[in-house]
Motif scaffolding. Sequence first.
Motif, short mmCIF file in Angstrom:
data_model
loop_
_atom_site.label_atom_id
_atom_site.label_comp_id
_atom_site.label_asym_id
_atom_site.label_seq_id
_atom_site.Cartn_x
_atom_site.Cartn_y
_atom_site.Cartn_z
N PHE A 1 -7.59 12.14 -10.79
CA PHE A 1 -8.04 12.12 -9.39
C PHE A 1 -8.37 10.69 -8.94
CE2 PHE A 1 -11.65 12.08 -6.42
CZ PHE A 1 -11.05 12.69 -5.33
N TYR A 2 -9.19 10.00 -9.73
CA TYR A 2 -9.63 8.65 -9.35
C TYR A 2 -8.47 7.65 -9.31
CZ TYR A 2 -14.32 10.53 -9.95
OH TYR A 2 -15.46 11.29 -9.84
N PRO A 3 -7.59 7.64 -10.34
CA PRO A 3 -6.44 6.73 -10.24
C PRO A 3 -5.55 7.03 -9.04
CG PRO A 3 -6.71 7.50 -12.49
CD PRO A 3 -7.65 8.30 -11.65
N LYS A 4 -5.32 8.33 -8.76
CA LYS A 4 -4.47 8.68 -7.62
C LYS A 4 -5.11 8.25 -6.31
CE LYS A 4 -2.01 12.67 -9.54
NZ LYS A 4 -1.79 14.14 -9.45
N LEU A 5 -6.42 8.51 -6.19
CA LEU A 5 -7.12 8.11 -4.97
C LEU A 5 -7.11 6.59 -4.80
CD1 LEU A 5 -8.79 8.97 -2.52
CD2 LEU A 5 -10.84 8.88 -3.96
N ALA A 6 -7.30 5.88 -5.91
CA ALA A 6 -7.29 4.42 -5.85
C ALA A 6 -5.92 3.91 -5.42
CB ALA A 6 -7.66 3.84 -7.22
N PHE A 7 -4.85 4.48 -5.99
CA PHE A 7 -3.49 4.06 -5.64
C PHE A 7 -3.19 4.39 -4.18
CE2 PHE A 7 1.16 4.59 -5.53
CZ PHE A 7 1.53 3.35 -6.01
N SER A 8 -3.67 5.58 -3.73
CA SER A 8 -3.48 5.97 -2.33
C SER A 8 -4.21 5.01 -1.39
CB SER A 8 -3.99 7.40 -2.12
OG SER A 8 -3.91 7.77 -0.77
N ASN A 9 -5.41 4.58 -1.78
CA ASN A 9 -6.17 3.62 -0.96
C ASN A 9 -5.44 2.30 -0.82
OD1 ASN A 9 -8.24 5.46 -0.59
ND2 ASN A 9 -9.51 4.64 -2.24
N LEU A 10 -4.85 1.83 -1.92
CA LEU A 10 -4.12 0.56 -1.88
C LEU A 10 -2.92 0.65 -0.93
CD1 LEU A 10 -4.11 -0.53 -5.65
CD2 LEU A 10 -5.55 -1.41 -3.81
N LYS A 11 -2.23 1.79 -0.96
CA LYS A 11 -1.07 1.98 -0.08
C LYS A 11 -1.52 2.07 1.38
CE LYS A 11 2.19 4.80 -1.03
NZ LYS A 11 2.92 6.04 -1.38
N ARG A 12 -2.59 2.81 1.62
CA ARG A 12 -3.05 3.02 3.00
C ARG A 12 -3.57 1.73 3.62
NH1 ARG A 12 -5.95 6.82 1.88
NH2 ARG A 12 -8.01 5.82 1.79
N ASN A 13 -4.19 0.87 2.79
CA ASN A 13 -4.72 -0.40 3.28
C ASN A 13 -3.77 -1.56 2.97
OD1 ASN A 13 -7.67 0.22 4.18
ND2 ASN A 13 -7.46 1.27 2.23
N GLY A 14 -2.49 -1.27 3.03
CA GLY A 14 -1.49 -2.27 2.66
C GLY A 14 -1.55 -3.54 3.48
N SER A 15 -1.87 -3.42 4.78
CA SER A 15 -1.89 -4.61 5.64
C SER A 15 -2.95 -5.61 5.23
CB SER A 15 -2.11 -4.19 7.10
OG SER A 15 -3.38 -3.58 7.24
N THR A 16 -4.03 -5.13 4.58
CA THR A 16 -5.07 -6.05 4.12
C THR A 16 -4.94 -6.36 2.63
OG1 THR A 16 -6.53 -4.14 3.82
CG2 THR A 16 -6.76 -5.40 5.87
N TYR A 17 -4.43 -5.40 1.84
CA TYR A 17 -4.33 -5.61 0.40
C TYR A 17 -3.11 -6.43 0.00
CZ TYR A 17 -8.15 -3.26 -1.96
OH TYR A 17 -9.39 -2.95 -2.48
N PHE A 18 -2.04 -6.35 0.77
CA PHE A 18 -0.83 -7.08 0.40
C PHE A 18 -1.06 -8.59 0.37
CE2 PHE A 18 3.13 -9.26 1.57
CZ PHE A 18 3.90 -8.94 0.45
N PRO A 19 -1.69 -9.18 1.42
CA PRO A 19 -1.99 -10.63 1.34
C PRO A 19 -2.91 -10.97 0.18
CG PRO A 19 -2.21 -9.84 3.60
CD PRO A 19 -2.07 -8.62 2.74
N TYR A 20 -3.85 -10.07 -0.13
CA TYR A 20 -4.76 -10.30 -1.26
C TYR A 20 -3.97 -10.33 -2.57
CZ TYR A 20 -8.54 -9.42 -4.60
OH TYR A 20 -9.41 -9.49 -5.65
#
Length: 659
Positions: free
Chosen positions: A5-24
């Motif tokens: 659950f936690y890994p999936k949720l974490a991966f989903s969060n990274l995808k959903r916040n791609g506009s901020t996480y991609f530059p990071y």
Amino acid sequence: MNKLFYPKLAFSNLKRNGSTYFPYLLTCICTISTFYTLFSITVNSGIQQIKGGDTVAMMLNLGTIIIGIFSVVLIFYTNGFLIKRRKKELGLYNILGMEKRHIAKVMLFEMLFTALISLVIGLLFSLLINKLLFFALLHILKVTTPMQFEISVMGIWITIGLFLTIFGVTLLFNFVQIQLTNPINLLRGGQQGEKEPKSSWLLTLIGVLSLAAGYYIALVTESPTEALVWFFLAVLLVIIGTYCLFTSGSIALLKLLKRNHRFFYHPNHFIAVSGMIYRMKQNAVGLANICILSTMVLVTISSTVCLYLGQEDMFKIQYPSEVQITTSNKQEDISLIQDVITQQLETYHLQDVNRDEYSFVNTVAVFNKNQLDFRPKAVDTVATDCFILFYPLEDFNRLQQTDYQLEQNQALIFSYQDPYDFSDIDIAGKTYQIKEQLQQLTTEKKQRNLIRDFYILVLKDINELEYLQGLINSFRGTIDTVQYQIQFDLQGDESQFVDFTHSLSESIFMQNDHVSHSIRSRSENKQQWMTLYGGFFFLGLFLGFLFMMATVLIIYYKQISEGYDDHDRFEIMKKVGMSKKEVKKTIHKQIVMIFFLPLLVAIIHIVVAFKVICRLLLLFGMLQTELFLICTIITVLVFAVIYAVVYLLTAKTYYKLVR
């Protein structure tokens, strides 16, 4: 609960916040790649095989440390932006029933995914481009010695260890922030923006005084050695002044405009000033960061490019002849060296051309008005250290192809800088009348850009120089003699030049090991010279790229932050009667002013610092102020274009968020 659950949720969060996480992620990948690439080149065994390799390795090692420290600062900064933007999302998880330890698990997996992706892609990318950059370095250094491309296993482990530590510390920082913040504040976190600096007249005054002091040091410093001492203080003062004026001075200025009712209560001014106050409160620290980083990019690239392009001319000044032999003025020593030169020229089938021979005394003294003091610790409030080169008249006339005449106790003087202001000169207690102050020489030009004042003094004959050397020895407790120099260029097979010089020195020693002499060879030292300045250029490009990447990243995050904050403001302006076109025009005008303000201030910093940087470049032998000016102008123009392109690209993201 499902273990995934936690890994999936974490991966989903990274995808959903791609506009901020991609530059990071891109930032982490680039810093990892640059750190490993520079480190692997530093420890390459081939670096030690070239002349000057130790110096290059030391420079690159220093660059690796700078990149490591800068990576910590940059990753912490971007992580702070990310956690601020996600506080509302994390607060929502808390309200929906997830405990803070559960949120911590999600953040742990997010950081693990980020670290894994960054390290794998960063190291793979660096391995792919490492060979290209390695051979680019060899081309810059103009190395002819074969060097092997190597993969540094130690570098890989050090890179992994360093960045896992950075990721781990940022994760702990995020844990502490979440743990100490209540759910309601988390829900409001996305609306809180950055800390709003209060308008403080004291802080504004500190900023003005700091900036003025830094500018004053940069403008009045004349001596290169003083520039080296005071430069870092000036930089620190300018940084302090920049932060103070961006965070408080800008607010104070806008509030002054606001108090001017005649100016403020105008439709365009009312909206513009109010909006600018809000924006400066939110973005002052970020704008100051952009300004400082932009200044670092401009200084780093312009100075290192100037040193690289000017290295040939600097080398010619440092080594005016192919071979320079300095010995004592004893006739037996001179005759022996002249005979050995003739023998070695025949052995290597070379010819000497442009040959000059002369006696001289080269020393440092303290000039106090018209008095030269040679004491080691001569101190006076108006005294000035200077270089002085003494020639006998006969040798000087031959070198300069002139026909000057001198009587007893007369002298000629040539000043590289300002004219000599006195009619006589007292040299260690003996007074010489200045017969003529020379305005130009055949072989020398006036140069204001020198490390110290430099004078040439011509005395009547060699006896005067021997008497002078005796006076200097008595003051300093030395046993030096008048020096004799033989210098010439070579014609023939250039591959034999270095061997000729080595053989020349060995032959002199074998024939008489008591002959004091030193030999300088242009060909022998050229590789070491090119290696030194090529290393500066390569490191400057690396650091310039890193600083520019940080600037672009902060600009991007500022645009995203502005977009989120202006979305609601955009709606409010429409509700109070402004048309969509008027709202867009007003916001666009403010964004452009805010966005280009750091670039404008950075250019002002560079203009003021130009003089002191020129003085610092003198320590490297760079006398061409015009070349540095050209490099600076081109660097500013190119950086301004890149800055504008970044604005246009990030503005699309901003307007998308606003709409």
